[in-house]
Motif scaffolding. Structure first.
Motif, PDB file in Angstrom:
ATOM      1  N   CYS A 117       0.809  -1.227   0.000  1.00 62.57           N
ATOM      2  CA  CYS A 117       0.000   0.000   0.000  1.00 62.57           C
ATOM      3  C   CYS A 117       0.838   1.271   0.000  1.00 62.57           C
ATOM      4  O   CYS A 117       0.293   2.351  -0.188  1.00 62.57           O
ATOM      5  N   TRP A 159      -8.061   1.009   7.328  1.00 60.96           N
ATOM      6  CA  TRP A 159      -8.163   1.664   6.032  1.00 60.96           C
ATOM      7  C   TRP A 159      -8.389   0.641   4.920  1.00 60.96           C
ATOM      8  O   TRP A 159      -9.254   0.817   4.058  1.00 60.96           O
ATOM      9  N   GLU A 209     -11.883  -0.893   5.168  1.00 60.20           N
ATOM     10  CA  GLU A 209     -12.890   0.052   4.686  1.00 60.20           C
ATOM     11  C   GLU A 209     -12.947   0.039   3.161  1.00 60.20           C
ATOM     12  O   GLU A 209     -14.026  -0.005   2.560  1.00 60.20           O
ATOM     13  N   LEU A 210     -11.788   0.059   2.511  1.00 59.94           N
ATOM     14  CA  LEU A 210     -11.752  -0.017   1.043  1.00 59.94           C
ATOM     15  C   LEU A 210     -12.338  -1.334   0.553  1.00 59.94           C
ATOM     16  O   LEU A 210     -13.087  -1.371  -0.424  1.00 59.94           O
ATOM     17  N   HIS A 211     -12.002  -2.416   1.230  1.00 62.33           N
ATOM     18  CA  HIS A 211     -12.510  -3.739   0.856  1.00 62.33           C
ATOM     19  C   HIS A 211     -14.043  -3.775   0.959  1.00 62.33           C
ATOM     20  O   HIS A 211     -14.710  -4.319   0.070  1.00 62.33           O
ATOM     21  N   LYS A 266     -16.071  -1.440   0.543  1.00 65.01           N
ATOM     22  CA  LYS A 266     -16.637  -0.631  -0.539  1.00 65.01           C
ATOM     23  C   LYS A 266     -16.296  -1.189  -1.922  1.00 65.01           C
ATOM     24  O   LYS A 266     -16.596  -0.573  -2.925  1.00 65.01           O
ATOM     25  N   ALA A 308     -13.485  -1.198  -3.259  1.00 65.75           N
ATOM     26  CA  ALA A 308     -12.656  -0.165  -3.884  1.00 65.75           C
ATOM     27  C   ALA A 308     -11.172  -0.381  -3.604  1.00 65.75           C
ATOM     28  O   ALA A 308     -10.391   0.544  -3.699  1.00 65.75           O
ATOM     29  N   ILE A 309     -10.810  -1.600  -3.277  1.00 65.21           N
ATOM     30  CA  ILE A 309      -9.433  -1.859  -2.862  1.00 65.21           C
ATOM     31  C   ILE A 309      -8.440  -1.638  -4.000  1.00 65.21           C
ATOM     32  O   ILE A 309      -7.313  -1.222  -3.770  1.00 65.21           O
ATOM     33  N   ASP A 318      -8.839   0.621  -6.343  1.00 62.14           N
ATOM     34  CA  ASP A 318      -8.956   2.013  -6.794  1.00 62.14           C
ATOM     35  C   ASP A 318      -7.838   2.895  -6.233  1.00 62.14           C
ATOM     36  O   ASP A 318      -7.655   3.999  -6.706  1.00 62.14           O
ATOM     37  N   GLN A 319      -7.147   2.437  -5.229  1.00 67.50           N
ATOM     38  CA  GLN A 319      -6.130   3.259  -4.570  1.00 67.50           C
ATOM     39  C   GLN A 319      -4.814   3.082  -5.220  1.00 67.50           C
ATOM     40  O   GLN A 319      -4.077   2.384  -5.403  1.00 67.50           O
TER      41      GLN A 319
END
Length: 80
Positions: free
Chosen positions: A47, A67, A70-72, A74, A76-77, A79-80
């Motif tokens: 990361c 963190w 939270e992405l997982h 959504k 959205a993992i 997307d970062q």
């Protein structure tokens, strides 16, 4: 460290962010504490973030595991 022979300790030794929460609570090292610490190093490398860091422009501290979860949640993992 021989985990099966490690005594309970009264002081926590280690680097915050790499210590499994159960170790902070009970003060006893196990094989799982090593796995968690290794996983934190891998997650930090993947990361490019520190295990605990201040949010940009704020005073709030962010935990890397929270963190990522939270992405997982959504989806959205990536997307970062």
């Amino acid at each position: 460290m021989d985990h099966d022979k490690s005594p309970l300790c009264t002081l926590t030794a280690g680097t915050m962010g790499y210590l499994v929460p159960e170790y902070l609570q009970y003060g006893k090292a196990t094989d799982k504490t090593d796995v968690f610490s290794y996983g934190m190093v891998v997650l930090e490398l993947c990361c490019a973030r520190r295990p605990i860091e201040r949010e940009p422009g704020g005073h709030k501290m962010t935990n890397l595991v929270a963190w990522v979860w939270e992405l997982h949640s959504k989806s959205a993992i990536c997307d970062q």
